[in-house]
Design an enzyme around this catalytic site. Sequence first.
Site, PDB file in Angstrom:
ATOM      1  N   LYS A   1       0.835  -1.207   0.000  1.00 47.00           N
ATOM      2  CA  LYS A   1       0.000   0.000   0.000  1.00 47.00           C
ATOM      3  C   LYS A   1       0.871   1.258   0.000  1.00 47.00           C
ATOM      4  CE  LYS A   1      -1.826   1.678   4.028  1.00 47.00           C
ATOM      5  NZ  LYS A   1      -1.473   3.107   4.185  1.00 47.00           N
ATOM      6  N   ASN A   2       1.864   1.275   0.898  1.00 50.97           N
ATOM      7  CA  ASN A   2       2.632   2.514   1.061  1.00 50.97           C
ATOM      8  C   ASN A   2       3.570   2.806  -0.100  1.00 50.97           C
ATOM      9  OD1 ASN A   2       1.294   3.003   3.395  1.00 50.97           O
ATOM     10  ND2 ASN A   2       3.005   2.531   4.776  1.00 50.97           N
TER      11      ASN A   2
ATOM     12  N   CYS B   1      -4.148  12.990  13.385  1.00 53.05           N
ATOM     13  CA  CYS B   1      -4.858  11.733  13.194  1.00 53.05           C
ATOM     14  C   CYS B   1      -4.751  10.954  14.482  1.00 53.05           C
ATOM     15  CB  CYS B   1      -4.310  10.954  12.013  1.00 53.05           C
ATOM     16  SG  CYS B   1      -2.721  10.232  12.346  1.00 53.05           S
TER      17      CYS B   1
ATOM     18  N   ARG C   1       1.098  14.615  13.689  1.00 51.10           N
ATOM     19  CA  ARG C   1       1.581  14.392  12.320  1.00 51.10           C
ATOM     20  C   ARG C   1       1.633  15.652  11.455  1.00 51.10           C
ATOM     21  NH1 ARG C   1      -0.523   8.683  10.062  1.00 51.10           N
ATOM     22  NH2 ARG C   1       1.408   8.843   8.885  1.00 51.10           N
TER      23      ARG C   1
ATOM     24  N   ASP D   1       4.650   0.486  11.975  1.00 50.12           N
ATOM     25  CA  ASP D   1       3.428  -0.115  11.433  1.00 50.12           C
ATOM     26  C   ASP D   1       3.268  -1.587  11.809  1.00 50.12           C
ATOM     27  OD1 ASP D   1       2.692   2.256  10.328  1.00 50.12           O
ATOM     28  OD2 ASP D   1       3.029   1.687   8.241  1.00 50.12           O
TER      29      ASP D   1
ATOM     30  N   ARG E   1      -8.948  -0.106   4.487  1.00 48.24           N
ATOM     31  CA  ARG E   1      -8.001   0.856   3.914  1.00 48.24           C
ATOM     32  C   ARG E   1      -6.700   0.179   3.502  1.00 48.24           C
ATOM     33  NH1 ARG E   1      -6.055   4.576   7.946  1.00 48.24           N
ATOM     34  NH2 ARG E   1      -4.558   4.784   6.280  1.00 48.24           N
TER      35      ARG E   1
HETATM   36  C1  UD1 Z   1       4.566   6.781   6.474  1.00 48.07           C
HETATM   37  C2  UD1 Z   1       3.609   5.624   6.292  1.00 48.07           C
HETATM   38  C3  UD1 Z   1       3.047   5.168   7.632  1.00 48.07           C
HETATM   39  C4  UD1 Z   1       4.194   4.876   8.594  1.00 48.07           C
HETATM   40  C5  UD1 Z   1       5.163   6.049   8.666  1.00 48.07           C
HETATM   41  C6  UD1 Z   1       6.419   5.758   9.504  1.00 48.07           C
HETATM   42  C7  UD1 Z   1       2.592   5.970   4.135  1.00 48.07           C
HETATM   43  C8  UD1 Z   1       1.346   6.269   3.384  1.00 48.07           C
HETATM   44  N1  UD1 Z   1       2.517   6.033   5.458  1.00 48.07           N
HETATM   45  O1  UD1 Z   1       3.811   7.856   7.036  1.00 48.07           O
HETATM   46  O2  UD1 Z   1       2.270   3.994   7.417  1.00 48.07           O
HETATM   47  O3  UD1 Z   1       3.628   4.663   9.884  1.00 48.07           O
HETATM   48  O4  UD1 Z   1       5.612   6.408   7.344  1.00 48.07           O
HETATM   49  O5  UD1 Z   1       7.078   4.633   9.011  1.00 48.07           O
HETATM   50  O6  UD1 Z   1       3.621   5.658   3.563  1.00 48.07           O
HETATM   51  N2  UD1 Z   1       6.942  14.401  10.918  1.00 48.07           N
HETATM   52  C9  UD1 Z   1       7.120  15.728  11.229  1.00 48.07           C
HETATM   53  N3  UD1 Z   1       7.026  16.656  10.215  1.00 48.07           N
HETATM   54  C10 UD1 Z   1       6.768  16.302   8.932  1.00 48.07           C
HETATM   55  C11 UD1 Z   1       6.607  14.931   8.621  1.00 48.07           C
HETATM   56  C12 UD1 Z   1       6.694  14.005   9.630  1.00 48.07           C
HETATM   57  O7  UD1 Z   1       7.356  16.074  12.383  1.00 48.07           O
HETATM   58  O8  UD1 Z   1       6.692  17.191   8.063  1.00 48.07           O
HETATM   59  C13 UD1 Z   1       7.024  13.392  11.986  1.00 48.07           C
HETATM   60  C14 UD1 Z   1       5.726  12.599  12.170  1.00 48.07           C
HETATM   61  O9  UD1 Z   1       4.795  13.281  12.993  1.00 48.07           O
HETATM   62  C15 UD1 Z   1       6.232  11.312  12.800  1.00 48.07           C
HETATM   63  C16 UD1 Z   1       7.599  11.124  12.117  1.00 48.07           C
HETATM   64  O10 UD1 Z   1       7.972  12.394  11.602  1.00 48.07           O
HETATM   65  O11 UD1 Z   1       6.426  11.486  14.185  1.00 48.07           O
HETATM   66  C17 UD1 Z   1       7.609  10.102  10.998  1.00 48.07           C
HETATM   67  O12 UD1 Z   1       6.582  10.450  10.073  1.00 48.07           O
HETATM   68  P1  UD1 Z   1       6.696  10.105   8.518  1.00 48.07           P
HETATM   69  O13 UD1 Z   1       7.859   9.187   8.311  1.00 48.07           O
HETATM   70  O14 UD1 Z   1       6.642  11.345   7.730  1.00 48.07           O
HETATM   71  O15 UD1 Z   1       5.354   9.275   8.297  1.00 48.07           O
HETATM   72  P2  UD1 Z   1       4.409   9.330   7.036  1.00 48.07           P
HETATM   73  O16 UD1 Z   1       5.191   9.539   5.789  1.00 48.07           O
HETATM   74  O17 UD1 Z   1       3.278  10.269   7.324  1.00 48.07           O
END
Ligand code: UD1
Length: 460
Positions: free
Chosen positions: A60-61, A156, A161, A347, A439
């Site tokens: 999915k990701n 969320c 996030r 995850d 999902r």
């Molecule tokens: C992706 C995955 C999700 C997985 C996560 C971590 C998808 C669709 N989703 O989510 O399933 O749980 O990686 O492996 O691929 N953060 C910030 N600022 C930002 C972006 C992120 O502070 O601009 C923080 C987030 O709040 C979190 C951490 O960084 O604490 C990691 O988030 P991130 O790796 O970005 O997760 P996603 O890409 O949203």
Amino acid sequence: MRIAPENIWGNAVSHSLNYKETPDNVVTLPQTDSRPSGMDKLKITGGHRLKGDIRISGAKNAALKHMCAALLTDQPLQLGNMPATLGDVKTLSQLLEHIGVTVGLREDGVAVLQAKNIMSHVAPYDLVRKMRASVIVLGPLLARHGVAEVSLPGGCAIGTRPVDLHIMALKAMGADIDIEAGYIKAKAPKGGLKGAEIIFPKVSVGATENLMMAATLAKGETVLKNAAREPEIVDQGMALIAMGAKIEGLGTPEIRIQGVSALQGATHDVVPDRIETGTYMCAVGLAGGEVRLRHTRTDFLSALIAPLQLAGVEITSEGDDVLVRRQDSHLKGVDIMTEPYPGFATDLQAQFMAMLTMCQGAGMVTETVFENRFMHVPELCRMGADITVHGHSALVRGVSHLKGAEVMATDLRASVALVLAGLVADGETYVNRIYHLERGYENIVSKLGAVGAQVERCAG
Ligand code: UD1
């Protein structure tokens, strides 16, 4: 030609899938609002050991990011091994169609996406709020179209996030970005985005992907430092390279992208879903038995396999298959801590915790990626688990049995952890609001049913 996809929920929703015929035997992906049926529940009758085969779907990701990459070219992008029935895939195809991408599924299961013309540069709140990953359209839209308005996804269930890293990095590439009325309003400079050196203060999967896509069409070189290394990012980079992008350093913390003037169409197979693979590994660990997970890979699951083996689960790779086994041995308590890849995946934390509820002794689960990812704990405790949370850690003391209950979770991985617990609980477990499962897990009812679990969908 009409294509009837295998849907996750038996025949329950197939009649409502709405396929639109288009030329070349391509039909649009199923576009249903999964909510009415998604409010249904799963009934799991515990106590059955697992035996048989499960075919693992495309990740999915990775699939979601490949779909967004279609925005980078006017030519068709063909994606094999697509988990086309997933709720998130349907939500994203709705958003992409709104932007002007045709999204279809060919007879052979290959998804075909083509963004001949960008009709709208707006990703509206109504679609983005259903799925945070929608923010990944920002980079490619800005790179190809020069302007993008994407609703802020908001918090969320698992934490606040933010998307500050995405915004900070795109600004470094020359984008002018304002937040207005809940929207990220972004404009590329005249002549397009410019290559930049970006040092991420925190490892972010989404920000790495968004920026990698944006950089493919920027002027000059972009260097992403402290980049995420997840296999889905490597897969995304390979698809972009097949489209003509110049990318080096995939799978390392430093990714270098030389911008090119245009990308072309390509064909790519989505990498197998390591989280789905890991989920079924934990299921076998918990319920016992022997299951062959087909069409997957174990090389990017080392951080899960090591603690699973310590806990007493036997894992053997055989080509593209992996054999997972736990016969008469008892599960032992093991500690794990989530980290960005190659560490233990956040995850998979809830599923591993569900498995530990029945271990001998105790195991400590520490979550370092998201600040609020223990929502499954109170629900597991309602089923008889013994778990104490201290800050970012949860101490799981093994119990001899779990009891079926009516439970609910507010996120995808927490929901599946409750399904796993239901596999061993005495009596019946009802997991409410299955749209979370819908999902991200293709055909979970039939996949678990095929290995002997008693799982059925019932009206919510
Ligand atoms: C992706 C995955 C999700 C997985 C996560 C971590 C998808 C669709 N989703 O989510 O399933 O749980 O990686 O492996 O691929 N953060 C910030 N600022 C930002 C972006 C992120 O502070 O601009 C923080 C987030 O709040 C979190 C951490 O960084 O604490 C990691 O988030 P991130 O790796 O970005 O997760 P996603 O890409 O949203």
